[in-house]
Scaffold this active site. Structure first.
Site, PDB file in Angstrom:
ATOM      1  N   TYR A 100       0.831  -1.205   0.000  1.00  0.00           N
ATOM      2  CA  TYR A 100       0.000   0.000   0.000  1.00  0.00           C
ATOM      3  C   TYR A 100       0.868   1.258   0.000  1.00  0.00           C
ATOM      4  CZ  TYR A 100      -3.833  -3.140   1.048  1.00  0.00           C
ATOM      5  OH  TYR A 100      -4.760  -4.149   0.979  1.00  0.00           O
ATOM      6  N   ASN A 166      -5.258  -8.491   9.745  1.00  0.00           N
ATOM      7  CA  ASN A 166      -4.672  -8.458   8.411  1.00  0.00           C
ATOM      8  C   ASN A 166      -4.089  -7.080   8.127  1.00  0.00           C
ATOM      9  OD1 ASN A 166      -4.193  -8.988   5.613  1.00  0.00           O
ATOM     10  ND2 ASN A 166      -6.145  -8.004   5.138  1.00  0.00           N
ATOM     11  N   HIS A 360      31.299  39.026  12.009  1.00  0.00           N
ATOM     12  CA  HIS A 360      29.912  39.371  12.288  1.00  0.00           C
ATOM     13  C   HIS A 360      29.365  40.392  11.292  1.00  0.00           C
ATOM     14  CE1 HIS A 360      32.668  40.875  15.622  1.00  0.00           C
ATOM     15  NE2 HIS A 360      32.690  41.835  14.739  1.00  0.00           N
TER      16      HIS A 360
END
Length: 452
Positions: A100, A166, A360
């Site tokens: 699936y 199942n 920076h």
């Protein structure tokens, strides 16, 4: 015997409350159905048939895989109906594995075990024991052998008490399916064709149904709601975090770590909380990753330190470099050994040589910096004129003063210095001092305007 896989991916996923087909919702930044495709490829599937319906065009656009055989299920009349329309695509001498598209965590080992357990002429069936089996088809046994499956809607009170359920995942021979599938009936509470009815058919023929269970029930959990999707995401991430911990990686909190790609680590790697890994990331020995970092398709060499809240994408970081906090390294950047990039610095498509520092508040783009360069705070490489990008070249041992604007294309040669606040528009010779700023003017006895 060859192996064909059928992936059922036609469901609309109404409870997802989304226009996106259910199987395209993601686990670890990858569509659920792609997880399934990758897993069945890993077990050596010779052909893969993908049953699609709702949102088929979207599905085919997102899953651009030329090896898939796309089969349209115009009406969703049950799993048995899906297999019926796939039947003409089977060869008589092959095994058929049905999985699936919304069960994304199924493992290679579980599928390999299932295929190996299929008896000759029989069916291999994946089942699981659940404390709360509500909603699942129950496994009926006679003398210990699987005899059939009864769906929740059709179950008696006694059957509803059965804990073994199942998963819908099974393997059978194509020549048997060609006999069983046309015989399916939709005379049940849902008016659908159930693939599970072939279990009873096989049992009545005296065929053996061999049941196999996964190592973890999570492997066979499907997704119908966003809550279930989120729960499986966490299960996936915790599994990956556990694997990393067992391999020697130090995760500060495995519950606050996201792996959305592939991570390769050396020894003594440390990763703090809320780190996100995307694409292919390689961390060398002794690398330390601070909290809240995002690493995307990058290589980080040994003993580099990436401090908190930094983003590195499509780049390589050299040994013993320090990055951040709050730094952004954009694609096609190469930062060599012992480079330092500090807080609120952005590097884009640039190379920084050994020992270069950018502490920076700077932007370095489309640039090549040599070794031992110092970039002062507030420096900007002005690389874009509104149409084209231009390159900045800075040699070895250059000192760029604070608040400089480097107007590309421009070259600053080895050993040169630029004065703070300068706008550099022409090349600077070796060992020269470049100053490009207006002369300061003082106005005596100046009075600021006052508010009225």
């Amino acid at each position: 015997m060859s192996l064909s896989v059928v992936i059922l991916a036609a469901g609309k996923g109404t409870r997802m409350c989304s226009e996106l087909p259910k199987v395209l919702h993601k686990i670890a930044d990858k569509p659920m159905v792609q997880h399934v495709i990758d897993t069945v490829k890993s077990i050596g599937a010779d052909s893969i048939h993908l049953i699609y319906g709702h949102g088929g065009q979207q599905l085919q656009e997102k899953i651009s895989d030329g090896s898939l055989n796309w089969i349209k299920q115009a009406e969703q009349l049950g799993t048995g109906h899906a297999m019926q329309i796939a039947l003409p695509h089977f060869k008589n001498d092959e095994k058929i594995l049905m999985v699936y598209g919304d069960v994304p965590l199924l493992s290679e080992k579980t599928l390999t075990d299932l295929i190996a357990a299929q008896p000759p002429g029989g069916i291999g069936l994946l089942t699981v024991e659940l404390d709360n089996p509500t909603g699942y088809g129950r496994i009926e046994r006679m003398n210990g052998e699987v005899a059939g499956i009864v769906e929740q809607k059709d179950a008696t009170v006694a059957q509803l008490s059965i804990k073994e359920v199942n998963t819908g995942i099974l393997v059978a021979d194509a020549n048997d399916l060609s006999r069983w599938l046309p015989a399916l009936s939709n005379e049940n509470a849902a008016g659908e064709y159930y693939i599970t009815d072939i279990i009873k058919m096989a049992h009545l023929e005296g065929r053996i149904i061999s049941a196999v269970q996964p190592e973890s029930a999570t492997e066979v959990e499907g997704v119908n709601t966003r809550l279930q999707l989120a729960n499986l995401e966490r299960a996936y991430q915790l599994k990956k975090a556990t694997e990393l911990l067992l391999s020697g990686v130090m995760l500060r909190d495995p519950n606050r770590f996201d792996l959305r790609g592939t991570l390769t680590c050396g020894v003594d790697v440390e990763i703090d909380i809320n780190v996100i890994i995307q694409g292919n990331v390689n961390l060398g020995n002794g690398v330390v990753i601070g909290a809240n970092c995002i690493l995307i398709d990058c290589d980080i060499a040994e003993n580099a330190v990436i401090q908190a809240n930094s983003i590195i994408e499509g780049s390589s970081i050299g040994a013993r470099a320090t990055i951040g906090p709050f730094a952004r390294i954009r694609p096609q950047s190469v930062l060599k050994e012992e480079v330092h990039v500090g807080n609120f610095v952005e590097i884009k498509k640039s190379t920084l040589g050994n020992g270069t520092k950018c502490g920076h508040l700077s932007y370095i783009g489309d640039s090549t910096l040599g070794q031992r360069v110092n970039i002062g705070a507030g420096t900007i490489t002005c690389n874009y004129d509104g149409v084209n990008k231009f390159h900045t070249h800075i040699g070895d041992d250059v000192f760029i003063g604070s608040d400089c604007q480097l107007i590309a294309p421009v070259t600053i040669n080895n050993g040169a210095t630029t004065g703070a606040g300068s706008t550099i528009m022409i090349d600077v010779p070796e060992n020269a001092l470049a100053i490009g700023r207006a002369k300061q003017r003082n106005i005596n006895n100046w009075k600021r305007p006052t508010k009225k």
